[in-house]
Design an enzyme around this catalytic site. Sequence first.
Site, PDB file in Angstrom:
ATOM      1  N   HIS A   3       0.826  -1.210   0.000  1.00  0.00           N
ATOM      2  CA  HIS A   3       0.000   0.000   0.000  1.00  0.00           C
ATOM      3  C   HIS A   3       0.858   1.257   0.000  1.00  0.00           C
ATOM      4  O   HIS A   3       0.518   2.241  -0.664  1.00  0.00           O
ATOM      5  CB  HIS A   3      -0.947  -0.013   1.217  1.00  0.00           C
ATOM      6  CG  HIS A   3      -2.060  -0.998   1.051  1.00  0.00           C
ATOM      7  ND1 HIS A   3      -3.381  -0.634   0.912  1.00  0.00           N
ATOM      8  CD2 HIS A   3      -2.043  -2.346   0.938  1.00  0.00           C
ATOM      9  CE1 HIS A   3      -4.115  -1.712   0.745  1.00  0.00           C
ATOM     10  NE2 HIS A   3      -3.331  -2.768   0.772  1.00  0.00           N
ATOM     11  N   ASP A  19      -5.872   6.034   1.647  1.00  0.00           N
ATOM     12  CA  ASP A  19      -6.023   4.643   1.241  1.00  0.00           C
ATOM     13  C   ASP A  19      -7.478   4.267   1.475  1.00  0.00           C
ATOM     14  O   ASP A  19      -8.026   4.532   2.565  1.00  0.00           O
ATOM     15  CB  ASP A  19      -5.078   3.803   2.132  1.00  0.00           C
ATOM     16  CG  ASP A  19      -4.898   2.392   1.626  1.00  0.00           C
ATOM     17  OD1 ASP A  19      -5.918   1.750   1.297  1.00  0.00           O
ATOM     18  OD2 ASP A  19      -3.742   1.932   1.580  1.00  0.00           O
ATOM     19  N   THR A  23      -6.213   0.390  -4.076  1.00  0.00           N
ATOM     20  CA  THR A  23      -4.954  -0.274  -4.448  1.00  0.00           C
ATOM     21  C   THR A  23      -5.165  -1.634  -5.118  1.00  0.00           C
ATOM     22  O   THR A  23      -4.220  -2.385  -5.311  1.00  0.00           O
ATOM     23  CB  THR A  23      -4.057  -0.460  -3.201  1.00  0.00           C
ATOM     24  OG1 THR A  23      -4.792  -1.216  -2.240  1.00  0.00           O
ATOM     25  CG2 THR A  23      -3.642   0.855  -2.597  1.00  0.00           C
ATOM     26  N   HIS A  69       2.680 -14.362  -6.466  1.00  0.00           N
ATOM     27  CA  HIS A  69       1.441 -14.636  -5.713  1.00  0.00           C
ATOM     28  C   HIS A  69       0.289 -13.790  -6.246  1.00  0.00           C
ATOM     29  O   HIS A  69      -0.817 -13.893  -5.755  1.00  0.00           O
ATOM     30  CB  HIS A  69       1.680 -14.360  -4.237  1.00  0.00           C
ATOM     31  CG  HIS A  69       1.849 -12.889  -3.913  1.00  0.00           C
ATOM     32  ND1 HIS A  69       2.756 -12.075  -4.561  1.00  0.00           N
ATOM     33  CD2 HIS A  69       1.208 -12.078  -3.029  1.00  0.00           C
ATOM     34  CE1 HIS A  69       2.678 -10.850  -4.075  1.00  0.00           C
ATOM     35  NE2 HIS A  69       1.746 -10.815  -3.151  1.00  0.00           N
ATOM     36  N   SER A  96       2.526  -6.486  -7.615  1.00  0.00           N
ATOM     37  CA  SER A  96       3.398  -7.400  -8.364  1.00  0.00           C
ATOM     38  C   SER A  96       2.829  -7.656  -9.754  1.00  0.00           C
ATOM     39  O   SER A  96       3.558  -7.705 -10.747  1.00  0.00           O
ATOM     40  CB  SER A  96       3.558  -8.721  -7.610  1.00  0.00           C
ATOM     41  OG  SER A  96       4.255  -8.500  -6.407  1.00  0.00           O
ATOM     42  N   ASP A 103      -7.680 -11.302  -3.117  1.00  0.00           N
ATOM     43  CA  ASP A 103      -7.963 -10.943  -4.517  1.00  0.00           C
ATOM     44  C   ASP A 103      -6.958 -11.541  -5.479  1.00  0.00           C
ATOM     45  O   ASP A 103      -7.092 -11.394  -6.697  1.00  0.00           O
ATOM     46  CB  ASP A 103      -7.897  -9.422  -4.691  1.00  0.00           C
ATOM     47  CG  ASP A 103      -8.625  -8.705  -3.588  1.00  0.00           C
ATOM     48  OD1 ASP A 103      -9.655  -9.219  -3.123  1.00  0.00           O
ATOM     49  OD2 ASP A 103      -8.159  -7.625  -3.198  1.00  0.00           O
TER      50      ASP A 103
HETATM   51  N1  UDP Z   1       8.632  -6.280  -3.251  1.00  0.00           N
HETATM   52  C1  UDP Z   1       9.951  -5.904  -3.210  1.00  0.00           C
HETATM   53  N2  UDP Z   1      10.876  -6.857  -2.963  1.00  0.00           N
HETATM   54  C2  UDP Z   1      10.595  -8.161  -2.775  1.00  0.00           C
HETATM   55  C3  UDP Z   1       9.240  -8.539  -2.847  1.00  0.00           C
HETATM   56  C4  UDP Z   1       8.284  -7.584  -3.093  1.00  0.00           C
HETATM   57  O1  UDP Z   1      10.273  -4.740  -3.387  1.00  0.00           O
HETATM   58  O2  UDP Z   1      11.520  -8.937  -2.536  1.00  0.00           O
HETATM   59  C5  UDP Z   1       7.591  -5.240  -3.490  1.00  0.00           C
HETATM   60  C6  UDP Z   1       6.954  -5.395  -4.838  1.00  0.00           C
HETATM   61  O3  UDP Z   1       7.702  -4.691  -5.811  1.00  0.00           O
HETATM   62  C7  UDP Z   1       5.552  -4.815  -4.614  1.00  0.00           C
HETATM   63  C8  UDP Z   1       5.313  -5.014  -3.132  1.00  0.00           C
HETATM   64  O4  UDP Z   1       6.550  -5.368  -2.546  1.00  0.00           O
HETATM   65  O5  UDP Z   1       5.513  -3.445  -4.950  1.00  0.00           O
HETATM   66  C9  UDP Z   1       4.323  -6.128  -2.828  1.00  0.00           C
HETATM   67  O6  UDP Z   1       3.036  -5.736  -3.164  1.00  0.00           O
HETATM   68  P1  UDP Z   1       1.973  -6.752  -3.721  1.00  0.00           P
HETATM   69  O7  UDP Z   1       0.702  -6.001  -3.897  1.00  0.00           O
HETATM   70  O8  UDP Z   1       2.479  -7.441  -4.917  1.00  0.00           O
HETATM   71  O9  UDP Z   1       1.844  -7.867  -2.613  1.00  0.00           O
HETATM   72  P2  UDP Z   1       1.612  -7.844  -1.022  1.00  0.00           P
HETATM   73  O10 UDP Z   1       2.958  -7.788  -0.414  1.00  0.00           O
HETATM   74  O11 UDP Z   1       0.767  -6.643  -0.683  1.00  0.00           O
HETATM   75  O12 UDP Z   1       0.923  -9.142  -0.785  1.00  0.00           O
END
Ligand code: UDP
Length: 460
Positions: free
Chosen positions: A21, A112, A134, A351, A356, A375
Site C-alpha cells: 500500500h 487509502d 490499491t 502470488h 506485483s 484478490d
Molecule cells: N517487493 C519488493 N521486494 C521483494 C518482494 C516484493 O520490493 O523482494 C515489493 C513489490 O515490488 C511490490 C510489493 O513489494 O511493490 C508487494 O506488493 P503486492 O501487492 O504485490 O503484494 P503484497 O505484499 O501486498 O501481498
Amino acid sequence: METSNHQLAHVIVIPYPSQGHINPLLQFAKRLAAKGVRATLATTANTMQSIHASAAVAVAPISDGFDGTDFAKAGKQGDYLTSIRDHGSKSLAKLLHSYKSAGSPVTCVIYDAFFPWALDVAHRHGAMAAAFFTNSAAVCAIFSHICGGTITLPVNVHHDAPLILPGLPPLNACDVPTFIRNPSSYPAYLAMKLSQFSNLQNADFVFANTFHQLERQEVKSAEKNWPAKLVGPMVPSAYLDGRIEGDKGYGASLWKPLSEQCAAWLNTKPRESVIYVSFGSMVSLTSKQMEEMAWAVKSSASYFLWVVRETEREKLPAGFAESVKGKGLIVSWCNQLEMLAHPAIGCFVTHCGWNSTLEGLALGVPMVALPQWSDQVTDAKFIEEIWGVGVRAKEDEFGVAGREELLYCFKEVMEGESRVKMRSNARKWRELAIEATDEGGTSDTAINEFVMKLKIAVQN
Ligand code: UDP
C-alpha cells in the site's frame, strides 16, 4: 519560478502501513509533486524510517496507537484497524490543524480506501478527500457490487454456474476473491474491504491504481458505485515514461533489499534464463508448498532467484540453499522492480498481489501465477485468461501446486510454444502502460485534471 508554500496545492497521502500500500500511494505523491503539488506522506512511526522517497515528498507521522512499539502486538487485524482508526483520526486532525496554522493548509487528503474515516476528518477540517484504491478495477467492481446489493454473501459459485457481473468475464469459484466466497475466513479483512465503499459517495475524488487500456470494461462495471479515475500503473517513472528525474524506485522498503548481490549474480546469467520467484510481503506458504517449489526450481532447466523472507526461511528443506549453489540464489528481500527489469529474468513466479501483477505487466515479464488468498485469485485469472501474459499453476485437492505442475508452468513460460505469444502480449501491455503514463496518456491526463482542480481550489 519558485512559488511560496502557501500558494501551492497541498496534499496529504495516507497509505495503509504495508509494503503493497505504501508503494503505490507514495508513487502517486511523487507524481503529484512532479506536477507542482506540495505532497506529504503521512505514515506510522513503525514505517516512517523505511521511507526515503525523495526531497519532493515530505514525510509526517500519523499514529496507529503503536508508536515506537511493534505493531504486531496489535494482535488481531480487527483490533489493529480500530486502533489506527481511533489514533489515526486524531493525529490526522492535528496534522491538518498544524499545517493550517503554519500557513500551508491541506487542500486534499488522499487516503487509502482502507481508511474511510480519513474522509470525514478531511471534510471536518475544510480539506477535500480523495479515496485511492490499491486493487484492480475488476476486484473493486466485485466488492462494489456487493455493497450495491447486486450480489449477496456468501457468493456461491458452482462449476456450471459462474458468477456473472456486467463488464467482467464469468468468474469461476477459483477466480472469486476468497473473502467473499468464504466470508467467515477473515471477517476483519472482509469488513475492511467492504468499508471502502461505506461513505464513498461523499468523496471528492476516487482514484484507482490501474489504467484504462488494461481495465476499460471492468471500470465501467461499477461506475455508479465506484466512479474511479484510473491513474496507474503506479510504478516509478524510470521504468515507464521516464519523465520524473531520478525516480528509479518506490523509495520505501520495509526490509533491507539485497540489490547489489542480486544484480551481481544476475549479471553473470544469459538473457531470459532466470526464473524470479516472489510471494510479496505478506503471504506465508505452507511447508508443503515450499517443498514443492524448492523441488521444482531445483529440477528446472533454468536458473532461479527466490525471495524467501526471513520468517519463511525455516520452511525450506534442510540444506536446500547449499544444494542449489550456482543454479539458484535465495535472498530475504530485493528491489523487485530492478529484478524484473533485468534482462536475465525470463519469468516471474508471483502470488499475484496487485502491485506485483502491475509490475510484471509494466515491465513486460511473463508470469506463473500462484495466488494464495484474497484478490490474488482474481488477478491470476486475468493474468492467464484475459491479458494472456502467463499461466496459472493448478492446485491439487489440498490446495497445493505440486512439483510437476510447477515444472510444467515454468516450461510453458520459459520454453514452451505458448512462450512466444505470452512474450508478445507482455510487450504489448508494457507499451500500453508506458503510453498511459506518458505525456497526454489516459492516466497522465487524469492526474493533470486532478492537479488542475487542486489548483483551482487553492485560488478560491
Ligand atoms: N517487493 C519488493 N521486494 C521483494 C518482494 C516484493 O520490493 O523482494 C515489493 C513489490 O515490488 C511490490 C510489493 O513489494 O511493490 C508487494 O506488493 P503486492 O501487492 O504485490 O503484494 P503484497 O505484499 O501486498 O501481498
